[in-house]
Design a protein around this motif. Structure first.
Motif, PDB file in Angstrom:
ATOM      1  N   GLU A  25       0.797  -1.059   0.477  1.00 22.23           N
ATOM      2  CA  GLU A  25      -0.221   0.108  -0.363  1.00 22.23           C
ATOM      3  C   GLU A  25       0.592   1.418   0.050  1.00 22.23           C
ATOM      4  O   GLU A  25       1.024   2.552  -0.624  1.00 22.23           O
ATOM      5  CB  GLU A  25      -1.001  -0.111   1.287  1.00 22.23           C
ATOM      6  N   GLU A  26       1.802   1.146   1.181  1.00 25.65           N
ATOM      7  CA  GLU A  26       2.739   2.345   0.758  1.00 25.65           C
ATOM      8  C   GLU A  26       3.512   2.731  -0.537  1.00 25.65           C
ATOM      9  O   GLU A  26       3.367   3.421  -0.831  1.00 25.65           O
ATOM     10  CB  GLU A  26       4.570   1.941   1.923  1.00 25.65           C
ATOM     11  N   ASP A  32       0.504   4.279  -2.537  1.00 28.68           N
ATOM     12  CA  ASP A  32       0.887   5.427  -2.224  1.00 28.68           C
ATOM     13  C   ASP A  32       1.495   6.857  -3.124  1.00 28.68           C
ATOM     14  O   ASP A  32       0.659   7.768  -4.210  1.00 28.68           O
ATOM     15  CB  ASP A  32       0.719   5.508  -0.898  1.00 28.68           C
ATOM     16  N   THR A  44      -3.760   4.815  -4.509  1.00 30.28           N
ATOM     17  CA  THR A  44      -3.961   4.285  -3.356  1.00 30.28           C
ATOM     18  C   THR A  44      -5.601   3.356  -3.750  1.00 30.28           C
ATOM     19  O   THR A  44      -6.254   4.277  -4.550  1.00 30.28           O
ATOM     20  CB  THR A  44      -4.320   5.837  -2.453  1.00 30.28           C
TER      21      THR A  44
END
Length: 216
Positions: free
Chosen positions: A104-105, A108, A113
């Protein structure tokens, strides 16, 4: 790490694409490979990759994604060789919180996202390119080899992601077509034409007009 080619002929099988190639790339350089389609940029990139030692990341021109898998699993593929078969099978079936968070990082960072569970087959061309970039970022390493990594993105988005790659990897070698992006993101330009290297210069020593000569 220093990558070096000395008077080499490069190509596919018995078909030579580039002849008498001599090139050396040192740690910390950001190199843009430029020239017309079919001139041998991808061939040169592949030859340099084959000579690299240690951990490297790749952003392939065709993205190298598996349509049947989710965005999460395609990004996680960048780390498959860090683990054994049992761990990778478990991650395929039920990724844990830490694994999801790490993916997820990077999603993003590339502007995807919340898309980790989406099937890659449902994505647009620009989104697929961002997944390939996210996978390289998750993998990490000393050097990134990228073949037209932002060609499907608008210039501002492309600039931002090229800057991100430069921040993540000490050395970058990228095939680029956009002269502005090459001048803004690279420290060195290697230009190909007529079966060989015709330009090898610091970015500060060339301008857009000189680069456009590679395409005539």
């Amino acid at each position: 790490m220093t990558l070096a080619l000395r008077s080499e002929t490069l190509g596919w099988g018995k078909e030579a694409v580039l002849r008498d190639v001599t090139l050396q790339i040192a740690d910390g350089e950001r190199v843009a490979l430029m020239g017309r389609s079919g001139v041998g940029k991808s061939t040169l990139l592949r030859a340099l990759h084959d000579r690299a030692d240690g951990r490297v990341a790749v952003v392939a021109q065709d993205h190298g994604l598996v349509d049947a898998l989710s965005v999460f699993h395609n990004v996680w593929m960048g780390r498959l060789d860090d683990f054994g078969a049992a761990r990778n099978l478990r991650t395929l079936i039920r990724p844990n919180t830490a694994e999801r968070r790490s993916v997820e990082e990077v999603l993003d960072r590339v502007g995807l996202t919340g898309l980790g569970r989406r099937p890659v087959a449902s994505l647009s061309g620009g989104q697929r390119q961002r997944v390939a970039l996210a996978r390289a970022m998750l993998r990490g390493g000393a050097t990134v080899f990228a073949d037209e990594p932002v060609s499907a993105l608008d210039p501002a988005q492309g600039d931002a992601l090229l800057l991100a790659l430069s921040g993540d990897f000490g050395t970058s070698i990228m095939v680029l077509h956009d002269t502005g992006q090459a001048l803004r993101s690279a420290t060195r330009i290697v230009g190909l034409k007529a079966g060989g290297i015709v330009l090898d210069a610091a970015t500060a020593d060339v301008d857009a007009a000189r680069l456009m000569e590679l395409y005539t």
